[in-house]
Design a protein around this motif. Sequence first.
Motif, PDB file in Angstrom:
ATOM      1  N   ILE A  28       0.378   5.399   1.595  1.00 35.22           N
ATOM      2  CA  ILE A  28      -0.404   6.388   2.325  1.00 35.22           C
ATOM      3  C   ILE A  28       0.324   7.727   2.153  1.00 35.22           C
ATOM      4  O   ILE A  28       1.499   7.839   2.494  1.00 35.22           O
ATOM      5  CB  ILE A  28      -0.601   5.992   3.810  1.00 35.22           C
ATOM      6  N   ASN A  29      -0.383   8.678   1.549  1.00 36.92           N
ATOM      7  CA  ASN A  29       0.217   9.968   1.196  1.00 36.92           C
ATOM      8  C   ASN A  29       1.527   9.795   0.439  1.00 36.92           C
ATOM      9  O   ASN A  29       2.503  10.507   0.664  1.00 36.92           O
ATOM     10  CB  ASN A  29       0.440  10.837   2.437  1.00 36.92           C
ATOM     11  N   GLY A  30       1.560   8.784  -0.444  1.00 40.95           N
ATOM     12  CA  GLY A  30       2.739   8.557  -1.274  1.00 40.95           C
ATOM     13  C   GLY A  30       3.846   7.751  -0.620  1.00 40.95           C
ATOM     14  O   GLY A  30       4.848   7.451  -1.254  1.00 40.95           O
ATOM     15  N   THR A  58      -6.874  13.556   7.454  1.00 44.29           N
ATOM     16  CA  THR A  58      -7.310  12.851   6.254  1.00 44.29           C
ATOM     17  C   THR A  58      -6.066  12.501   5.447  1.00 44.29           C
ATOM     18  O   THR A  58      -5.156  13.323   5.314  1.00 44.29           O
ATOM     19  CB  THR A  58      -8.248  13.742   5.418  1.00 44.29           C
ATOM     20  N   ALA A  59      -6.037  11.287   4.914  1.00 44.02           N
ATOM     21  CA  ALA A  59      -4.889  10.836   4.133  1.00 44.02           C
ATOM     22  C   ALA A  59      -5.382  10.145   2.871  1.00 44.02           C
ATOM     23  O   ALA A  59      -6.505   9.643   2.815  1.00 44.02           O
ATOM     24  CB  ALA A  59      -4.039   9.864   4.953  1.00 44.02           C
ATOM     25  N   THR A  60      -4.532  10.109   1.860  1.00 49.48           N
ATOM     26  CA  THR A  60      -4.815   9.365   0.637  1.00 49.48           C
ATOM     27  C   THR A  60      -4.180   7.993   0.791  1.00 49.48           C
ATOM     28  O   THR A  60      -2.978   7.885   1.019  1.00 49.48           O
ATOM     29  CB  THR A  60      -4.228  10.087  -0.589  1.00 49.48           C
ATOM     30  N   VAL A  61      -4.991   6.961   0.665  1.00 52.84           N
ATOM     31  CA  VAL A  61      -4.509   5.594   0.843  1.00 52.84           C
ATOM     32  C   VAL A  61      -4.822   4.792  -0.414  1.00 52.84           C
ATOM     33  O   VAL A  61      -5.953   4.789  -0.895  1.00 52.84           O
ATOM     34  CB  VAL A  61      -5.180   4.921   2.063  1.00 52.84           C
ATOM     35  N   ASP A  62      -3.811   4.144  -0.962  1.00 54.36           N
ATOM     36  CA  ASP A  62      -3.970   3.206  -2.075  1.00 54.36           C
ATOM     37  C   ASP A  62      -3.574   1.841  -1.556  1.00 54.36           C
ATOM     38  O   ASP A  62      -2.485   1.680  -1.008  1.00 54.36           O
ATOM     39  CB  ASP A  62      -3.061   3.598  -3.243  1.00 54.36           C
ATOM     40  N   SER A  88       0.803  -1.203   0.000  1.00 50.36           N
ATOM     41  CA  SER A  88       0.000   0.000   0.000  1.00 50.36           C
ATOM     42  C   SER A  88       0.838   1.256   0.000  1.00 50.36           C
ATOM     43  O   SER A  88       2.052   1.227   0.214  1.00 50.36           O
ATOM     44  CB  SER A  88      -0.890   0.002   1.246  1.00 50.36           C
TER      45      SER A  88
END
Length: 146
Positions: free
Chosen positions: A6-8, A42-46, A4
């Motif tokens: 998270i925030n890059g 808030t975070a961006t998670v892939d 994964s």
Amino acid sequence: MSHSMINGIEFQTVLEPDGNLGHWMRVDDALQRAAGISAGDTATVDIEMTADWSEPGIPPDLATALATAPLQIQSLWNEITPMARWEWVRWVNATRNPDTRRRRVDVSISKMQNGKRRPCCFNLSACTDPDLSKNGKLIESGDGHT
């Protein structure tokens, strides 16, 4: 097991059952610092699922029991899939009570002695971290976050 970001920031983790037919993941302090986040942000998670399960960390009490078990049990442990080994570890770890934990280690060895490849009495949808669960479900904060 997922691979994964998270925030890059790249990381690997195991998604754990939450007791509500969903999953959760631990974001430890080091990962929070690296991703520049803290509780409530808030975070961006892939998330990308991997094809293979990683090996679980074997708790010392279970590791000792396995190391001193008959060869038949050690062979079974090595034959079962990593996912099955995760289930045994989760079941042993799913209690804070030392007596219950000792019993679970003993029962694990006994079940494997009888050819059991998984702890069949274990509810896979239950949260297995006793510090984060109550009655098998994640403890939620007042704002609905865990």
